[in-house]
Design a protein around this motif. Structure first.
Motif, PDB file in Angstrom:
ATOM      1  N   ARG A   1       0.820  -1.213   0.000  1.00 49.31           N
ATOM      2  CA  ARG A   1       0.000   0.000   0.000  1.00 49.31           C
ATOM      3  C   ARG A   1       0.858   1.270   0.000  1.00 49.31           C
ATOM      4  NH1 ARG A   1      -4.524  -1.957   4.256  1.00 49.31           N
ATOM      5  NH2 ARG A   1      -5.870  -2.992   2.740  1.00 49.31           N
ATOM      6  N   THR A   2       1.956   1.242   0.719  1.00 48.48           N
ATOM      7  CA  THR A   2       2.825   2.413   0.817  1.00 48.48           C
ATOM      8  C   THR A   2       3.546   2.709  -0.495  1.00 48.48           C
ATOM      9  OG1 THR A   2       3.164   2.070   3.185  1.00 48.48           O
ATOM     10  CG2 THR A   2       4.847   3.362   2.026  1.00 48.48           C
ATOM     11  N   HIS A   3       4.066   1.674  -1.140  1.00 49.34           N
ATOM     12  CA  HIS A   3       4.922   1.860  -2.309  1.00 49.34           C
ATOM     13  C   HIS A   3       4.206   1.704  -3.652  1.00 49.34           C
ATOM     14  CE1 HIS A   3       8.600   2.223   0.045  1.00 49.34           C
ATOM     15  NE2 HIS A   3       8.020   1.363   0.865  1.00 49.34           N
ATOM     16  N   LEU A   4       3.012   1.152  -3.651  1.00 50.70           N
ATOM     17  CA  LEU A   4       2.315   0.879  -4.908  1.00 50.70           C
ATOM     18  C   LEU A   4       1.965   2.131  -5.720  1.00 50.70           C
ATOM     19  CD1 LEU A   4       1.211  -1.238  -6.818  1.00 50.70           C
ATOM     20  CD2 LEU A   4      -0.925  -1.220  -5.474  1.00 50.70           C
ATOM     21  N   PRO A   5       1.463   3.200  -5.123  1.00 51.46           N
ATOM     22  CA  PRO A   5       1.102   4.359  -5.952  1.00 51.46           C
ATOM     23  C   PRO A   5       2.264   4.876  -6.817  1.00 51.46           C
ATOM     24  CG  PRO A   5       0.123   4.575  -3.791  1.00 51.46           C
ATOM     25  CD  PRO A   5       1.063   3.397  -3.718  1.00 51.46           C
ATOM     26  N   GLN A   6       3.440   4.998  -6.239  1.00 52.47           N
ATOM     27  CA  GLN A   6       4.587   5.467  -7.022  1.00 52.47           C
ATOM     28  C   GLN A   6       4.993   4.415  -8.060  1.00 52.47           C
ATOM     29  OE1 GLN A   6       8.301   6.198  -4.967  1.00 52.47           O
ATOM     30  NE2 GLN A   6       9.074   7.412  -6.669  1.00 52.47           N
TER      31      GLN A   6
END
Length: 101
Positions: free
Chosen positions: A30-35
């Motif tokens: 969840r933390t790294h997926l958007p980027q």
């Protein structure tokens, strides 16, 4: 990780799963997926890219399309040098890939 890609000329599609084992894995995704999604979609050879959490919160469905094997190879090389990979390298992946007409 299971990677099966049939080598053909033209577009390539990968489908598979990212299989989290814990709440910590889910949080890393969840933390790294958007980027990761933003950078992948900005790649010149990316046709489409989607990573969606399933009804089972541990399982994420992955759908990727690239213009050719060279674009996929670039994506994989870029990804392995990213914060996404550093944070999620220990999470099992199960992918299959095929050429797309």
């Amino acid at each position: 990780m299971t990677d099966k890609v049939k080598t053909t000329a033209g577009p390539v599609r990968l489908t598979g799963r990212l299989i989290c084992r814990s709440a910590c894995d889910i949080e890393a995704v969840r933390t790294h997926l958007p980027q990761h999604i933003r950078l992948t979609r900005a790649e010149a050879g990316c046709i489409s890219f989607s990573v969606v959490q399933s009804e089972d919160p541990l399982i994420w469905h992955v759908e990727e399309r690239f213009v050719d094997m060279e674009a996929l190879a670039f994506h994989q090389q870029r990804t392995r040098a990213s914060s996404w990979w550093t944070a999620t390298a220990g999470i099992p992946r199960d992918y299959e890939g095929v050429g797309v007409d």
